[in-house]
Motif scaffolding. Sequence first.
Motif, mmCIF file in Angstrom:
data_model
loop_
_atom_site.group_PDB
_atom_site.id
_atom_site.type_symbol
_atom_site.label_atom_id
_atom_site.label_comp_id
_atom_site.label_asym_id
_atom_site.label_seq_id
_atom_site.Cartn_x
_atom_site.Cartn_y
_atom_site.Cartn_z
ATOM 1 N N UNK A 125 37.188 2.074 22.991
ATOM 2 C CA UNK A 125 36.888 1.850 21.576
ATOM 3 C C UNK A 125 35.977 2.948 21.017
ATOM 4 N N UNK A 126 34.940 3.291 21.785
ATOM 5 C CA UNK A 126 34.015 4.337 21.321
ATOM 6 C C UNK A 126 34.724 5.688 21.278
ATOM 7 N N UNK A 127 35.539 5.962 22.297
ATOM 8 C CA UNK A 127 36.265 7.232 22.339
ATOM 9 C C UNK A 127 37.191 7.375 21.134
ATOM 10 N N UNK A 128 37.961 6.328 20.837
ATOM 11 C CA UNK A 128 38.893 6.363 19.703
ATOM 12 C C UNK A 128 38.133 6.501 18.386
ATOM 13 N N UNK A 129 37.039 5.740 18.259
ATOM 14 C CA UNK A 129 36.233 5.810 17.043
ATOM 15 C C UNK A 129 35.670 7.213 16.851
#
Length: 485
Positions: free
Chosen positions: A455-459
Amino acid sequence: MQALLSLGNAFNSVMGIFGSTIIVPIVIFIISMCMRVGVKKSFQGAIYMAVGLTLFNAVLGILMSAITPYVTAMASNVGISLPYIDIGWQGASVVVYSNTLGYIYLVLGLGLNLLLFALNLVDTFQPTDIWNYYQFVFWAVIVQFTTGSFALGVAAAVVCNLVVLLIADIIAPSLQEFNGYDNLTLTSVPQGGAPFAMIVRWIVVKLKIKTKPVSAESLQERFGFWGEPLSIGLIVGLLITLLGSTQGLGEVATWAGIISTAITIAGVMVIYPSVSGLFVKGLIPLSQSMQARAREGKSNRKFFHVAMDPAVFFGNGDNMAAALILIPIVFFTSIIMPGNKILMLADIPAMAFMTAGLICVFRGDILLTIISGTVWFNIANILNSDVCAAFTKAAESAGVSNQMESVANAFSQGLGIASWTVGTNPVLYLVYKAFSAEGMMRVVGIILVLAVYGLIYISFRKNKKKWWMAAGASEEYLQERGYIE
């Protein structure tokens, strides 16, 4: 497997023989040639970097040699017995590189980063900091030792590496803006404090807490001579040496040591930032070539961050001031902190390494760095205490006591050991807990870790500007350097 082990062992041997002051410039020379900088400029840049790193390490050695005896004396004067003794990062490196997983991951980690970098999935080029792989592989080795599974250890190392690369990409612009180095980032343990600093900074902004940044420059403007780095180093140096000399203050020799050490620390505060000029000269040719190629459309990547040893980042005057003040604060608060079982010792003089990931997020605010550092490092000590038993057994198994006198002394007293700088990383601690859990808790833990990372990577990939600014970079800097339009 045997081929990977042999290659990893060869890498480790080469690094042990030549060291970062030779290996890093060679890698930078190769990168510069690949970027068509030219033989002459590539060679000049590599030499400047080699000299800069050598002087960094020399000044660092002077600082550590000056402070360490007084920190050791502080621990002795306190007279409090804790079950685990901090033996420093050296112990962690020996444990990791005495383990098959440590050797093999030198090869696997190199291949992983090159693949991700080539596919533009990450912007950090990590092989320039390959020696410091042990700082996150440490957690994987403990997973392997706890679970008995080599496969789980390798999987944990990969996840830890992915987390490290993501943080490196996020904090790169703020590190560059704060320290004045183009195209550099941090993949070693100091970056572990950056996520906590980002949370603190977010809270301060959301609650509209009005703070007046306290930097070395603002202190100098307000207090004149007494606010200069020279004076700050002298004052804090006197404090640390006095705390480590309480039992001999009636002797002239003690005062001679106190004064000379305080002067040495003051001198380091003045000299260290100046050394960075040589290092910058080593990076200018590569940086200029990368920026020119990006402008001319000759490069398929917009961002390129080179991972560098943390010694490059800790010499900033703001960081040094915050770190020196934190040494006695964190030392004494850790003693009374419930749940902490570690007597901070060998690594606490390396506080300036650990604060490098905090202060860049706070844009040089010494006060916020001290407050956050006090909270962060004490939390980290408690979590690190949970790992010490496994680390001690791993060290015994690796025969570290035969290589390090401090470990042998600790074992002879029936004490366990800890590695403060390496074990003080709550972000990677969570990865360790997920992979070392039992039964379904392990499955659930690993899924949660991967989900949060994803989630953090995509964000981040979708909105880099937001994350870069959350990590302390200014919009003006991002525009000036071409990070945003």
